[in-house]
Design a protein around this motif. Structure first.
Motif: not given
Ligand code: ADP
Ligand code: MG
Length: 309
Positions: A143-148
């Motif tokens: 999820g964090g990488m998708r936000r990035r």
């Protein structure tokens, strides 16, 4: 270009009502200028209309009425230029699962007509800490990488204005820090940043200016310093002996009559002694039956401003 990155006049939005329900306005006539070069915070409780406003800026939602000018380009007159001036990191994780990060950036650059020679996908991936994942399947991204990746996509066309919709809601500390470092760096390089958050402390720390919206309308708009001055303020609540014939008046004191008949005098306690406030009350011919003080904090003032009427 004027000094404002964004100019909004009389902006209204009413979504079509769901079956059997009347249409409910989401924005009810917003006027707002956002200065170029600032980090601007858009605050408000859930459902206030923040995402609606941002999605109109991004060209993702069609407004019902009003005028939006981005970097000097009226959205209705120069849609292409106004879109090119802004990059938006949306609240929802709406990524195409079939594209790895580098490919997703290339597609986005294509959509915005960025010529191959001007693309800098690898640089942007490095900026957001996704260089190791450049060719990874999107479905393997956390999820964090998708936000990035959403942030990276918002940057591919070198926008003047970057908009982040609740970028740190539910993200871990590491990602939050990465986001704020990027925001600071991009702003130092001259990019105007608009962000929504419901973390007041975050807004306090990051934003030069703040607008608070509630139920689709603007309830406050000031520099963060001024808003905090208001927030740092103290309120003296006076219960008068009789209904006052006139209200106390003095520079730096804001007077409000409350429904219970008390007078609330808000002042900045670091700049004004309580004595001055009491003197203003006496000067208005008011006899004091009782007096107490309230120390406003961030949360209080926010609640006060966004209370349903
Ligand atoms: P915020 O981002 O401040 O939480 P939103 O802009 O998402 O607020 O929502 C504002 C109001 O508009 C809410 O009442 C919400 O239910 C409504 N709304 C948002 N998107 C839609 C939509 N696509 N269709 C119908 N109503 C919507
Ligand atoms: Mg939202």
């Amino acid at each position: 270009m004027s000094e404002n990155a964004i100019e909004i006049r009389g902006l209204e939005k009413t979504y079509a009502g769901r079956k059997g329900e009347p249409a409910k306005p989401a924005l009810t006539g917003i006027d707002l200028d956002i200065p170029a070069g600032s980090v601007f915070g858009l605050l408000g409780p859930n459902g206030a209309g923040k995402s609606t406003l941002i999605n109109i800026l991004a060209g993702l939602v069609v407004k019902s009425a009003g005028q939006v000018t981005i970097w000097g380009f009226d959205q209705d007159v120069n849609p292409r230029q106004s879109r090119a001036a802004i990059g938006v990191m949306p609240q929802e994780l709406n990524l195409d699962p079939f594209f790895a990060p580098r490919a997703a950036l290339e597609v986005q650059a294509g959509l915005y007509g960025v010529p191959k020679s001007k693309r800098r996908s690898d640089e942007i991936l490095r900026l957001v800490g996704l260089e190791d994942k450049a060719d990874a399947y999107a479905r393997t991204l956390s999820g964090g990488m998708r936000r990035r990746l959403l942030l990276a996509k918002a940057l591919v066309h070198h926008p003047h204005v970057l908009v982040l919709d609740e970028p740190t809601a539910g993200v871990d500390i590491e990602l939050r820090q990465m986001l704020w470092e990027n925001v600071r760096r991009l702003n130092d390089e001259g990019m105007t940043i608009i962000l929504t958050t419901h973390y007041l402390e975050e807004a306090e720390e990051m934003c030069d200016e703040i607008a608070i919206i509630n139920r689709g309308s603007l309830v406050a708009r000031d520099t963060t310093a001024n808003l905090l001055g208001r927030l740092d303020g103290k309120t003296m609540v006076i219960e008068p002996n009789d209904t006052p014939k006139r209200l106390p008046e003095a520079d730096g004191i804001e007077v409000q009559t409350r429904p219970d008949g008390t007078l609330a005098l808000t002042y900045n306690s670091s700049q004004m002694p309580a004595e001055t406030v009491l003197a203003a009350v006496r000067d208005a011919g008011i006899h004091i039956r009782d007096v107490r003080t309230e120390q406003a904090d961030l949360q209080d003032v926010f609640l006060e401003l966004t209370r349903s009427r």
